[in-house]
Design a protein around this motif. Structure first.
Motif, PDB file in Angstrom:
ATOM      1  N   PHE A  37      46.333 -61.380  67.679  1.00  0.00           N
ATOM      2  CA  PHE A  37      45.744 -60.457  66.716  1.00  0.00           C
ATOM      3  C   PHE A  37      44.816 -61.216  65.770  1.00  0.00           C
ATOM      4  CE2 PHE A  37      49.789 -58.681  68.021  1.00  0.00           C
ATOM      5  CZ  PHE A  37      49.450 -57.369  68.321  1.00  0.00           C
ATOM      6  N   PRO A  38      43.771 -60.536  65.283  1.00  0.00           N
ATOM      7  CA  PRO A  38      42.832 -61.189  64.353  1.00  0.00           C
ATOM      8  C   PRO A  38      43.273 -61.114  62.898  1.00  0.00           C
ATOM      9  CG  PRO A  38      42.024 -59.036  64.927  1.00  0.00           C
ATOM     10  CD  PRO A  38      43.282 -59.223  65.722  1.00  0.00           C
ATOM     11  N   ASN A  39      44.314 -60.321  62.569  1.00  0.00           N
ATOM     12  CA  ASN A  39      44.748 -60.199  61.174  1.00  0.00           C
ATOM     13  C   ASN A  39      45.871 -61.197  60.877  1.00  0.00           C
ATOM     14  OD1 ASN A  39      45.682 -57.975  63.038  1.00  0.00           O
ATOM     15  ND2 ASN A  39      47.375 -58.007  61.586  1.00  0.00           N
ATOM     16  N   PRO A  40      45.816 -61.861  59.722  1.00  0.00           N
ATOM     17  CA  PRO A  40      46.800 -62.904  59.423  1.00  0.00           C
ATOM     18  C   PRO A  40      48.192 -62.391  59.068  1.00  0.00           C
ATOM     19  CG  PRO A  40      45.277 -62.640  57.596  1.00  0.00           C
ATOM     20  CD  PRO A  40      44.767 -61.768  58.701  1.00  0.00           C
ATOM     21  N   THR A  41      48.316 -61.169  58.575  1.00  0.00           N
ATOM     22  CA  THR A  41      49.634 -60.649  58.194  1.00  0.00           C
ATOM     23  C   THR A  41      50.343 -60.035  59.397  1.00  0.00           C
ATOM     24  OG1 THR A  41      48.613 -58.551  57.543  1.00  0.00           O
ATOM     25  CG2 THR A  41      48.947 -60.193  55.822  1.00  0.00           C
ATOM     26  N   ASP A  42      51.679 -60.151  59.408  1.00  0.00           N
ATOM     27  CA  ASP A  42      52.464 -59.668  60.547  1.00  0.00           C
ATOM     28  C   ASP A  42      52.706 -58.164  60.513  1.00  0.00           C
ATOM     29  OD1 ASP A  42      52.693 -62.214  61.602  1.00  0.00           O
ATOM     30  OD2 ASP A  42      54.567 -62.649  60.566  1.00  0.00           O
ATOM     31  N   THR A  43      52.656 -57.560  59.331  1.00  0.00           N
ATOM     32  CA  THR A  43      53.018 -56.144  59.191  1.00  0.00           C
ATOM     33  C   THR A  43      52.226 -55.246  60.130  1.00  0.00           C
ATOM     34  OG1 THR A  43      53.452 -56.582  56.848  1.00  0.00           O
ATOM     35  CG2 THR A  43      53.347 -54.283  57.532  1.00  0.00           C
ATOM     36  N   LEU A  44      50.913 -55.505  60.245  1.00  0.00           N
ATOM     37  CA  LEU A  44      50.044 -54.636  61.039  1.00  0.00           C
ATOM     38  C   LEU A  44      50.107 -54.932  62.526  1.00  0.00           C
ATOM     39  CD1 LEU A  44      46.881 -54.682  58.734  1.00  0.00           C
ATOM     40  CD2 LEU A  44      48.756 -53.029  58.751  1.00  0.00           C
ATOM     41  N   THR A  45      50.823 -55.979  62.923  1.00  0.00           N
ATOM     42  CA  THR A  45      50.857 -56.345  64.340  1.00  0.00           C
ATOM     43  C   THR A  45      52.005 -55.684  65.095  1.00  0.00           C
ATOM     44  OG1 THR A  45      52.278 -58.290  64.000  1.00  0.00           O
ATOM     45  CG2 THR A  45      49.908 -58.599  63.733  1.00  0.00           C
ATOM     46  N   TYR A  46      53.004 -55.173  64.376  1.00  0.00           N
ATOM     47  CA  TYR A  46      54.239 -54.736  65.037  1.00  0.00           C
ATOM     48  C   TYR A  46      54.022 -53.611  66.053  1.00  0.00           C
ATOM     49  CZ  TYR A  46      58.759 -52.623  65.856  1.00  0.00           C
ATOM     50  OH  TYR A  46      59.863 -52.094  66.476  1.00  0.00           O
ATOM     51  N   ILE A  47      53.400 -52.521  65.627  1.00  0.00           N
ATOM     52  CA  ILE A  47      53.263 -51.358  66.519  1.00  0.00           C
ATOM     53  C   ILE A  47      52.398 -51.678  67.737  1.00  0.00           C
ATOM     54  CG2 ILE A  47      52.396 -48.985  66.671  1.00  0.00           C
ATOM     55  CD1 ILE A  47      53.353 -48.570  63.796  1.00  0.00           C
ATOM     56  N   PRO A  48      51.196 -52.276  67.577  1.00  0.00           N
ATOM     57  CA  PRO A  48      50.440 -52.628  68.791  1.00  0.00           C
ATOM     58  C   PRO A  48      51.168 -53.641  69.673  1.00  0.00           C
ATOM     59  CG  PRO A  48      49.357 -53.474  66.805  1.00  0.00           C
ATOM     60  CD  PRO A  48      50.411 -52.532  66.360  1.00  0.00           C
ATOM     61  N   PHE A  49      51.957 -54.526  69.072  1.00  0.00           N
ATOM     62  CA  PHE A  49      52.737 -55.477  69.874  1.00  0.00           C
ATOM     63  C   PHE A  49      53.766 -54.742  70.715  1.00  0.00           C
ATOM     64  CE2 PHE A  49      56.357 -58.363  70.486  1.00  0.00           C
ATOM     65  CZ  PHE A  49      55.718 -59.408  71.134  1.00  0.00           C
ATOM     66  N   MET A  50      54.422 -53.729  70.143  1.00  0.00           N
ATOM     67  CA  MET A  50      55.417 -52.968  70.908  1.00  0.00           C
ATOM     68  C   MET A  50      54.760 -52.127  71.996  1.00  0.00           C
ATOM     69  SD  MET A  50      57.998 -54.238  69.764  1.00  0.00           S
ATOM     70  CE  MET A  50      58.907 -53.413  71.056  1.00  0.00           C
ATOM     71  N   TYR A  51      53.544 -51.645  71.742  1.00  0.00           N
ATOM     72  CA  TYR A  51      52.829 -50.921  72.793  1.00  0.00           C
ATOM     73  C   TYR A  51      52.458 -51.871  73.944  1.00  0.00           C
ATOM     74  CZ  TYR A  51      52.357 -46.571  70.161  1.00  0.00           C
ATOM     75  OH  TYR A  51      52.611 -45.376  69.499  1.00  0.00           O
ATOM     76  N   SER A  52      52.142 -53.122  73.607  1.00  0.00           N
ATOM     77  CA  SER A  52      51.843 -54.086  74.665  1.00  0.00           C
ATOM     78  C   SER A  52      53.098 -54.404  75.469  1.00  0.00           C
ATOM     79  CB  SER A  52      51.250 -55.370  74.064  1.00  0.00           C
ATOM     80  OG  SER A  52      52.232 -56.126  73.376  1.00  0.00           O
ATOM     81  N   PHE A  53      54.261 -54.410  74.808  1.00  0.00           N
ATOM     82  CA  PHE A  53      55.541 -54.599  75.503  1.00  0.00           C
ATOM     83  C   PHE A  53      55.784 -53.433  76.465  1.00  0.00           C
ATOM     84  CE2 PHE A  53      60.056 -54.063  76.113  1.00  0.00           C
ATOM     85  CZ  PHE A  53      60.561 -55.350  76.207  1.00  0.00           C
ATOM     86  N   ALA A  54      55.535 -52.201  75.984  1.00  0.00           N
ATOM     87  CA  ALA A  54      55.741 -51.022  76.827  1.00  0.00           C
ATOM     88  C   ALA A  54      54.781 -51.019  78.016  1.00  0.00           C
ATOM     89  CB  ALA A  54      55.554 -49.751  75.996  1.00  0.00           C
ATOM     90  N   ALA A  55      53.546 -51.473  77.802  1.00  0.00           N
ATOM     91  CA  ALA A  55      52.579 -51.538  78.898  1.00  0.00           C
ATOM     92  C   ALA A  55      53.021 -52.556  79.942  1.00  0.00           C
ATOM     93  CB  ALA A  55      51.200 -51.902  78.354  1.00  0.00           C
ATOM     94  N   ARG A  56      53.688 -53.612  79.512  1.00  0.00           N
ATOM     95  CA  ARG A  56      54.123 -54.661  80.435  1.00  0.00           C
ATOM     96  C   ARG A  56      55.371 -54.265  81.218  1.00  0.00           C
ATOM     97  NH1 ARG A  56      52.415 -59.882  80.055  1.00  0.00           N
ATOM     98  NH2 ARG A  56      51.729 -59.549  77.905  1.00  0.00           N
ATOM     99  N   TYR A  57      56.303 -53.562  80.558  1.00  0.00           N
ATOM    100  CA  TYR A  57      57.606 -53.281  81.180  1.00  0.00           C
ATOM    101  C   TYR A  57      57.870 -51.799  81.454  1.00  0.00           C
ATOM    102  CZ  TYR A  57      58.647 -58.108  79.958  1.00  0.00           C
ATOM    103  OH  TYR A  57      58.595 -59.471  79.854  1.00  0.00           O
ATOM    104  N   GLY A  58      57.002 -50.931  80.968  1.00  0.00           N
ATOM    105  CA  GLY A  58      57.187 -49.506  81.229  1.00  0.00           C
ATOM    106  C   GLY A  58      58.118 -48.810  80.258  1.00  0.00           C
ATOM    107  N   HIS A  59      58.603 -49.485  79.248  1.00  0.00           N
ATOM    108  CA  HIS A  59      59.482 -48.880  78.240  1.00  0.00           C
ATOM    109  C   HIS A  59      59.493 -49.767  77.000  1.00  0.00           C
ATOM    110  CE1 HIS A  59      62.662 -51.918  78.803  1.00  0.00           C
ATOM    111  NE2 HIS A  59      62.331 -51.869  80.084  1.00  0.00           N
ATOM    112  N   LEU A  60      59.898 -49.171  75.884  1.00  0.00           N
ATOM    113  CA  LEU A  60      60.052 -49.943  74.658  1.00  0.00           C
ATOM    114  C   LEU A  60      61.399 -50.655  74.654  1.00  0.00           C
ATOM    115  CD1 LEU A  60      58.696 -47.330  72.090  1.00  0.00           C
ATOM    116  CD2 LEU A  60      57.603 -49.493  72.677  1.00  0.00           C
ATOM    117  N   ALA A  61      61.522 -51.677  73.860  1.00  0.00           N
ATOM    118  CA  ALA A  61      62.795 -52.386  73.749  1.00  0.00           C
ATOM    119  C   ALA A  61      63.824 -51.475  73.079  1.00  0.00           C
ATOM    120  CB  ALA A  61      62.614 -53.665  72.931  1.00  0.00           C
ATOM    121  N   SER A  62      65.079 -51.560  73.518  1.00  0.00           N
ATOM    122  CA  SER A  62      66.121 -50.706  72.949  1.00  0.00           C
ATOM    123  C   SER A  62      66.662 -51.272  71.641  1.00  0.00           C
ATOM    124  CB  SER A  62      67.273 -50.537  73.950  1.00  0.00           C
ATOM    125  OG  SER A  62      67.800 -51.816  74.300  1.00  0.00           O
ATOM    126  N   THR A  63      66.672 -52.602  71.509  1.00  0.00           N
ATOM    127  CA  THR A  63      67.163 -53.262  70.299  1.00  0.00           C
ATOM    128  C   THR A  63      66.156 -54.320  69.880  1.00  0.00           C
ATOM    129  OG1 THR A  63      69.448 -52.960  71.039  1.00  0.00           O
ATOM    130  CG2 THR A  63      69.075 -54.534  69.259  1.00  0.00           C
TER     131      THR A  63
END
Length: 246
Positions: A37-63
């Motif tokens: 990500f180009p932004n230095p703070t972690d707060t704004l990275t969480y949701i797009p990071f989880m979408y990238s996880f879902a794109a890779r595995y077909g589902h969101l993490a359960s925990t």
């Protein structure tokens, strides 16, 4: 790439260098997902990071377990709406867990709140009535709502010097939704499962970053451009996981 302050600051003067904010998700010290990500703070990275996880595995993490850099209203709401069992800290969590922690009686979180009639009570016993709402937007465009409450008469109050310094009557702003998210997060984090997950978090991504930088000397990318940098780290992650398996 964005100019950011790096942890390795040879000149010790806060100089900035072009770089990316690398986010990784791990389990048993295997790299499961990564994103840049180009932004230095972690707060704004969480949701797009989880979408990238879902794109890779077909589902969101359960925990999910994460530190206080991800504990925002927007992120808590995303977790709740997607049924994610989240053990995510907020900015004051560690301070609240200290043995001798005592919140200031003049902080708005210490004021008594009557939920039925929607008013707060200040340290002097005055009712602070609701006077309106305040809307804000985050850098992601997420809209937050805070309710404003004002004391009836602070003139001549013997506690005024300790309570607040501004002119007029004291006004507080309360984000009730975020406050409820933090309450739920605190309950989860202090539960038996929460203590177990918190104990593991420090030996999961932190250990991987430590091995990556200190053991393997992987401290900078060797290419320019996000697509090439992603390829760069992908090869490293594959090699890292194969070595871990061996």
């Amino acid at each position: 790439a964005t100019f950011m302050r790096m942890k390795e600051d040879a000149m010790n003067n806060g100089q900035t260098k072009p770089g990316y904010n690398l986010q990784i998700g791990t389990e048993n010290q295997f790299i499961l997902n990564y994103a840049l990500f180009p932004n230095p703070t972690d707060t704004l990275t969480y949701i797009p990071f989880m979408y990238s996880f879902a794109a890779r595995y077909g589902h969101l993490a359960s925990t999910e377990v994460a530190d206080s850099g991800y504990g925002s209203e927007e992120n808590y709401r995303f977790m709740e709406e997607n049924g994610i069992e989240a053990y995510v800290k907020y900015n004051m969590f560690h301070k609240e867990q200290r043995m001798h922690y005592a919140p200031s009686p003049f902080h708005q979180d210490s004021f008594f709140y009557n939920a039925e009639q929607d008013y707060y009570v200040c340290p002097m016993g005055q009712h602070m009535e609701r006077i309106g709402t305040k809307l804000d937007k985050t850098a992601n465009g997420y809209q937050t709502e805070s309710v404003r409450y004002r004391a009836q008469n602070c003139e001549g109050c013997p506690l005024r010097g300790s309570c607040f310094k501004a002119k007029g009557n004291r006004v507080i702003e309360v984000n009730h939704r975020l406050k409820e998210y933090k309450r739920k997060a605190s309950e989860r984090l202090t539960s038996e499962d929460g203590i177990k997950h918190r104990g593991r978090r420090c030996i999961e991504p932190e250990a991987v970053f430590g091995q990556m930088k200190a053991d393997y000397g992987y401290k900078r990318f060797r290419h320019f451009g996000k697509d090439k940098v992603e390829m760069d780290f992908a090869f490293f992650a594959i090699a890292f996981n194969l070595k871990k398996m061996c």
